[in-house]
Design an enzyme around this catalytic site. Structure first.
Site, short mmCIF file in Angstrom:
data_model
loop_
_atom_site.label_atom_id
_atom_site.label_comp_id
_atom_site.label_asym_id
_atom_site.label_seq_id
_atom_site.Cartn_x
_atom_site.Cartn_y
_atom_site.Cartn_z
N HIS A 84 -2.92 6.11 4.80
CA HIS A 84 -1.49 6.35 4.98
C HIS A 84 -1.17 7.75 4.43
O HIS A 84 -1.76 8.18 3.43
CB HIS A 84 -0.67 5.35 4.14
N CYS A 102 0.82 -1.22 0.00
CA CYS A 102 0.00 0.00 0.00
C CYS A 102 0.85 1.27 0.00
O CYS A 102 0.60 2.20 -0.77
CB CYS A 102 -0.94 0.00 1.19
C1 2RA Z 1 1.12 -2.15 6.68
N1 2RA Z 1 1.82 -1.98 4.36
O1 2RA Z 1 0.74 -0.99 6.55
C2 2RA Z 1 1.66 -2.89 5.48
C3 2RA Z 1 0.78 -4.05 5.11
N2 2RA Z 1 -0.50 -3.64 4.71
O2 2RA Z 1 1.11 -2.78 7.74
#
Ligand code: 2RA
Length: 344
Positions: free
Chosen positions: A246, A132
């Site tokens: 994120h 991601c």
């Molecule tokens: C996380 N990118 O954010 C890793 C797995 N989704 O934990």
């Protein structure tokens, strides 16, 4: 033409979001086959206003239901064990786990960045979905690489707990409830040392011998593969008490002769598919999780030249980890795969 679609990991955070995205994008679905482990099989999921039974994932379930497209989001070990049965049954596998990503025969695809790589799917029957934090970064990097040619990227991420699945989200909510249920007194301090509520943890996935974590090296290796360029990349991946999006602080160093023009940078980003520029600091306009969550857009802002080096740029992005970072990227890959197959 309609396509029979299997979703492996139907009861997980990404699996559940895949059903939402498939409904919203009005995907050409024939039969939908939700698949999960034995202890989740038998439950039902809601899709297009109808209840669908969750079947148990077995070696033969793909051929029994004549599956055309199989999404996998149930962990690397499940993909390792079961993807081959889906491929042998004639399905294309779109795998959200890290298991096949760095296999040189498996295309690793962000549809806005390297759609041409989808054509490689026939070699193994598998198309890998990147991590991601990689996806939202390369969507912001590609237009800038096209414009000036990137030499180096330095990034710090602020990753939502959804990256750790449903359990991660439930843990944050519970810890916040516990925290506000009683004052954080000294005797409880130890218990909170690695909590995520009201904290940040600069450690995602396994520590590597080079002092970076596996999450950080995923961003390096996957970005180089997707962008077909061995640019220098350094990442610091941090878990933060955010539920679904994120965010990333990205510093880009272009070739030495470049003098960054911010109007050209903003125009290149604004013109890029599924990227939106939100960049007006004076008026408090910039990407934030509260804006990107539950959307399919990668927001980019805080775009500014470096004070000392004319060939360096800083920016900040935000995207929904479960959608842009997994489910929506996978469905976008499937739609491009369908278009390619129907044009052949
Ligand atoms: C996380 N990118 O954010 C890793 C797995 N989704 O934990």
């Amino acid at each position: 033409k309609k396509y029979n679609v299997a979703v492996v990991g139907a009861t997980g955070a990404v699996g559940e979001e895949l059903f939402r995205v498939l409904e919203q994008i009005d995907f050409p679905i024939g039969e939908l086959l939700p698949l999960a482990s034995a202890n989740s099989a038998g439950s039902t999921i809601e899709f297009n206003g109808r209840e669908h039974k969750v079947y148990e994932l077995t070696e033969t379930v793909f051929s029994e239901h004549d599956v055309d497209i199989a999404f996998f989001s149930a962990g690397g070990s499940i993909s390792e064990k079961f993807a081959k049965f889906a491929v042998e049954s004639g399905a294309v596998v779109i795998d959200n786990t890290s298991h096949f990503r760095m296999n040189e025969n498996v295309p690793l695809v962000v549809p806005e960045v390297n759609p041409e790589d989808i054509a490689k799917w026939r070699e193994t029957g598998i198309i890998a979905n990147p991590n991601c934090s990689t996806i939202q970064m390369v969507q912001a990097l590609k237009p800038l690489d096209n414009l000036y040619g990137i030499k180096r990227v330095d990034v710090s991420t602020y990753q939502a707990v959804s990256g750790a699945g449903k359990a991660g989200m439930e843990e944050l909510v519970k810890q916040l409830q516990d925290f506000f249920a009683f004052k954080l007194d000294e005797s409880k301090k130890e218990a909170f040392m690695h909590q995520i509520a009201l904290n940040v943890i600069p450690h995602i996935d396994t520590p590597q011998p080079n002092g970076f974590t596996k999450e950080e090296m995923k961003m390096v290796n996957e970005t180089q593969k997707i962008m077909k360029k061995k640019m220098a990349i350094a990442a610091t991946c941090v878990r933060v008490p955010v539920l679904r999006s994120h965010t990333e602080s990205i510093t880009v160093t272009f070739e030495d002769n470049i003098d960054v023009n911010l109007d050209d940078v903003r125009a290149a980003l604004a013109a890029f598919e599924n990227v939106e520029v939100m960049d007006d600091l004076e008026n408090g306009v910039y990407p934030m999780p509260i804006i990107s969550t539950d959307t399919d857009t990668t927001y980019v802002g805080r775009i500014r030249k470096d004070i000392y080096s004319k060939n360096m740029l800083h920016m900040f992005n935000s995207a929904d980890q479960v959608r842009v970072g997994a489910a929506t990227n996978a469905v976008r890959i499937a739609l491009k795969w369908i278009a390619m197959e129907e044009n052949n």
